[in-house]
Design an enzyme around this catalytic site. Structure first.
Site, mmCIF file in Angstrom:
data_model
loop_
_atom_site.group_PDB
_atom_site.id
_atom_site.type_symbol
_atom_site.label_atom_id
_atom_site.label_comp_id
_atom_site.label_asym_id
_atom_site.label_seq_id
_atom_site.Cartn_x
_atom_site.Cartn_y
_atom_site.Cartn_z
ATOM 1 C CG ASP A 37 52.533 37.070 66.362
ATOM 2 O OD1 ASP A 37 51.704 36.527 65.619
ATOM 3 O OD2 ASP A 37 53.747 36.842 66.302
ATOM 4 C CD GLU A 192 49.601 29.880 64.839
ATOM 5 O OE1 GLU A 192 50.597 29.157 65.021
ATOM 6 O OE2 GLU A 192 49.517 30.667 63.875
#
Ligand code: 6LW
Length: 530
Positions: A37, A192
């Site tokens: 991420d 997302e």
């Protein structure tokens, strides 16, 4: 000067000008191992990158680079229990995807603690120093991101599988406008990782879809107004390895992207992906990759030409400033341990001490074992390479029967392989043990009595196996077992993390006076960095 000499001078001058302006090629991943991420920001010619960290402490690793390729970890954003409560954090709970942004002289890092109150941000003027205590925000969902414009700060995140936008007060975190649904993506599961950017007169909304496994992809939409309507790029997905052409790629699961414009004007993305080994298994977690971006004639971004990437990236780059990462030795002679080390959940610091003069890391065992979801006495670093060797030396002093100390290959409390020295009888009778924990199965593979109190332990990792060795003189290492890598993989165990190589100690007794004394630890990639 004769003509030939002049030409040579001009040639050399242009070459040095070229190499101080550009370089060619690099290897992916740019940050190997469990660093998922990624989010990036630029301040002048300096680049900062953060990643998620789940149940590990300190949380949110922070990196610095001058060239986007060579990254040095300079610390963590969340270093205090007042910033990050991981007490009730299950496996792969805790800290999810962060975003880092720089605005008006201040760095902001926003993330989610899924095991606490959700979304919050911290800030600092000096990213190498302390970051603020958390400022909690109201909009739920994961993967919060900030976008600053004209004195306003906008927040995006993804409650209910939809990207929502609102304005917040960056001083207090208070929500200033109603949360508005702005995009659900192109139909992939789990929209997302939203980030908003403005280029010329378009607002771009970049997201990921498909989930963080093999179906991961990156899509983008744009609008003339920040609140939408957002129109999807007809060329979506702009990054994915789900197609037949990349079925055999050593890189899978590409997604979770953040853009950055470099100081020379070029555009880049950092993103996560993973490298399967031993069939379709990955163990190193999701890693940080880099790819170039160009903008097409219709002002849509194109990632690395065709939306796929490789381990060897033959593209023009910023001038490169290499950092030596070939071997990592901790001699425990400094005041502090390096930023590559992590604890599990909020550590009990009283169980860890450094005796600097002797270069010893002294760990105190507790009854909390590696099988627990508490905070065992454990300190580990990521396995960053498929082929590696890790070595340490440990002595177990003042021990009682059942005390143990050694090395673990740790994916989770339900999946770890441990090699350790154990107090067998309480009468200073030591043995070396190799033990496996896989779900509800625990197996002692080997137990060998040894006359010494101090042993050398070694683990070698390869695509298919971990092999375990011990030595009493640091010269002759005897193999005592090997175990398949695949049982520790993310495919087998689920979750969002990757394998750590950890030093640990634990006791069968509620109170133990033992001290597990580690004198050094060495981690080195075999062959090359992969
Ligand atoms: C993260 C989400 C994701 O918050 O996985 O791959 C989640 N992307 O964006 C955990 O890392």
């Amino acid at each position: 000067m004769n003509k030939q000499l002049k030409l040579i001078f001009i040639g050399l001058f242009s070459l040095s000008l070229y190499s101080s302006t550009f370089a060619q090629g690099y290897k992916n991943p740019v940050i190997p191992g469990f660093y998922p991420d990624p989010s990036i920001c630029r301040v002048g010619e300096d680049y900062y990158l953060v990643t998620s960290s789940f149940e590990y402490f300190p949380a949110v690793p922070l990196f610095h680079s001058k060239d986007l390729i060579n990254w040095k970890q300079i610390g963590h954003c969340l270093t205090r229990a007042s910033q990050v409560n991981l007490e009730n954090c299950g496996v792969s709970g805790g800290i999810y995807a962060p975003t880092i942004r720089y605005h008006n002289g201040t760095f902001y890092m926003i993330t989610t603690n899924v095991s606490d109150k959700g979304n919050f941000f911290v800030y600092t003027k000096d990213p190498t120093g302390e970051w603020s205590d958390p400022i909690w925000i109201e909009q739920p969902g994961i993967d919060p991101s900030l976008y600053f414009e004209n004195g306003k700060c906008y927040l995006t995140s993804n409650p209910d599988n939809t990207i929502y936008l609102c304005e917040i007060d960056i001083k207090t975190g208070k929500q200033l406008s109603e949360s508005k649904a702005i995009w659900t993506g192109t139909g992939g599961r789990y929209p997302e990782a939203p980030h908003i950017y403005k280029k010329e007169d378009w607002y771009y909304l970049l997201i990921s879809e498909g989930g963080t496994e093999y179906g991961h992809q990156v899509t983008i939409a744009r609008s003339k107004k920040i609140e939408g309507p957002y129109i999807s790029n007809p060329a979506n997905p702009i990054l994915t390895h789900t197609k037949v052409e990349t079925q055999m790629s050593p890189i899978q699961g590409t997604g979770h992207v953040d853009f950055v414009q470099a100081h020379n004007g070029s555009w880049w993305v950092v993103f996560l992906a993973f490298r399967p080994q031993s069939g379709l298994h990955h163990l190193l977690g999701r890693e940080t990759f880099l790819a170039p971006v160009r903008w097409d004639k219709n002002a849509w971004p194109v990632i690395n030409g065709n939306g796929t990437v490789s381990l060897d990236m033959n593209v023009e780059t910023l001038p490169q400033k290499p950092i030596d990462t070939s071997s990592c030795i901790s001699d425990f002679e400094e005041n502090n341990i390096g930023p590559e080390w992590n604890y599990l959940r909020n550590p009990h610091f009283e169980n860890y001490s450094l005796v600097q003069k002797k270069g010893t890391l002294c760990l105190k065992p507790t009854i909390v074992s590696l099988d627990s979801i508490g905070s065992p006495t454990f300190i580990g670093r990521r396995q960053q390479h498929i082929n590696f060797t890790a070595k340490t030396t440990v002595s177990l002093n003042n021990s009682k029967a059942g005390d143990e100390a050694g090395l673990t290959v740790f994916m989770s409390n339900q999946a770890h392989y441990d090699i350790f020295i154990k107090e067998a009888t309480g009468k200073n009778k030591k043995s070396i043990v190799l033990r496996y924990r896989l779900g509800s199965l625990e197996h002692i593979e080997t137990e060998i009595s040894i006359p010494e109190n101090q042993v050398y332990l070694q683990i070698k990792g390869s695509a298919d196996y971990y092999t375990f060795y011990y030595s009493t003189d640091d010269k002759t290492y005897r193999p005592i077992g090997k175990m398949d890598t695949r049982y520790l993989s993310s495919e087998t165990n689920g979750g969002f993390t990757g394998v750590y190589i950890g030093l640990f100690t634990t006791s069968k007794k509620k109170t133990s006076n033992a001290s597990a004394d580690f004198h050094w630890f060495e981690y080195s990639p075999e062959k090359d960095r992969f």
